[in-house]
Motif scaffolding. Structure first.
Motif, PDB file in Angstrom:
ATOM      1  N   UNK A 152       0.285  57.842 -18.152  1.00  0.00           N
ATOM      2  CA  UNK A 152      -0.995  57.262 -18.107  1.00  0.00           C
ATOM      3  C   UNK A 152      -1.182  55.553 -18.792  1.00  0.00           C
ATOM      4  N   UNK A 153      -1.849  54.838 -17.899  1.00  0.00           N
ATOM      5  CA  UNK A 153      -1.638  53.564 -18.302  1.00  0.00           C
ATOM      6  C   UNK A 153      -2.765  53.013 -19.427  1.00  0.00           C
ATOM      7  N   UNK A 154      -3.664  54.010 -19.759  1.00  0.00           N
ATOM      8  CA  UNK A 154      -4.647  53.795 -20.444  1.00  0.00           C
ATOM      9  C   UNK A 154      -5.232  55.058 -21.284  1.00  0.00           C
ATOM     10  N   UNK A 155      -5.611  54.856 -22.590  1.00  0.00           N
ATOM     11  CA  UNK A 155      -6.226  56.026 -23.219  1.00  0.00           C
ATOM     12  C   UNK A 155      -7.481  56.492 -23.018  1.00  0.00           C
ATOM     13  N   UNK A 156      -8.327  55.752 -22.065  1.00  0.00           N
ATOM     14  CA  UNK A 156      -9.755  55.930 -21.705  1.00  0.00           C
ATOM     15  C   UNK A 156      -9.753  57.344 -20.870  1.00  0.00           C
ATOM     16  N   UNK A 157     -10.643  58.164 -20.982  1.00  0.00           N
ATOM     17  CA  UNK A 157     -10.553  59.621 -20.601  1.00  0.00           C
ATOM     18  C   UNK A 157     -10.657  59.446 -18.784  1.00  0.00           C
ATOM     19  N   UNK A 158     -11.385  58.727 -18.159  1.00  0.00           N
ATOM     20  CA  UNK A 158     -11.502  58.577 -16.844  1.00  0.00           C
ATOM     21  C   UNK A 158     -10.164  58.207 -16.035  1.00  0.00           C
ATOM     22  N   UNK A 159      -9.604  57.226 -16.894  1.00  0.00           N
ATOM     23  CA  UNK A 159      -8.338  56.902 -16.442  1.00  0.00           C
ATOM     24  C   UNK A 159      -7.056  57.874 -16.668  1.00  0.00           C
ATOM     25  N   UNK A 160      -7.215  58.733 -17.731  1.00  0.00           N
ATOM     26  CA  UNK A 160      -6.194  59.887 -18.088  1.00  0.00           C
ATOM     27  C   UNK A 160      -6.467  61.016 -17.147  1.00  0.00           C
ATOM     28  N   UNK A 161      -7.783  60.939 -16.880  1.00  0.00           N
ATOM     29  CA  UNK A 161      -8.095  62.231 -15.691  1.00  0.00           C
ATOM     30  C   UNK A 161      -7.590  61.815 -14.311  1.00  0.00           C
TER      31      UNK A 161
END
Length: 111
Positions: A51-60
């Motif tokens: 995943x490129x980010x630790x934000x929830x929406x990006x991970x999802x």
């Protein structure tokens, strides 16, 4: 006593078994399901790793993209393999290879 009552009853045995199409559909369906589940689990793991980010929406989004990519590939691959295997197995049964090679003998212990 009556000899017919003392004899065991046997079910009719169909030596031909399932037809080719029924075997192909059953094997392909099960293989596709297992491949999709296995690929989805693998994709879930890969999506969390990359995943490129630790934000929830990006991970999802990353997890869903990887699950769908790997799940569909694994499912399709196993489905095609099972159809090919069913076809070749039926073809070998039609050739009746045992007629030419003899029955398969179990290997005895090497003493």
């Amino acid at each position: 006593g009556d000899t017919e009552d003392s004899m065991p009853d046997y079910l009719e045995y169909d030596t031909s078994g399932r037809g080719l199409m029924q075997t192909m559909f059953a094997n392909a369906g099960l293989s596709y399901l297992l491949g999709t589940l296995g690929g989805g689990i693998y994709g879930f793991n890969e999506g969390l790793k990359h995943t490129p980010s630790h934000r929830f929406r990006v991970k999802l989004n990353s997890v869903l993209n990887h699950c769908s990519r790997h799940g569909s590939r694994f499912g399709n691959m196993l489905g095609v393999w099972s159809v090919m295997y069913s076809f070749y197995e039926n073809f070998a049964d039609q050739l009746d290879i045992d007629q030419y090679t003899g029955p398969v003998q179990p290997v005895g212990p090497a003493l």
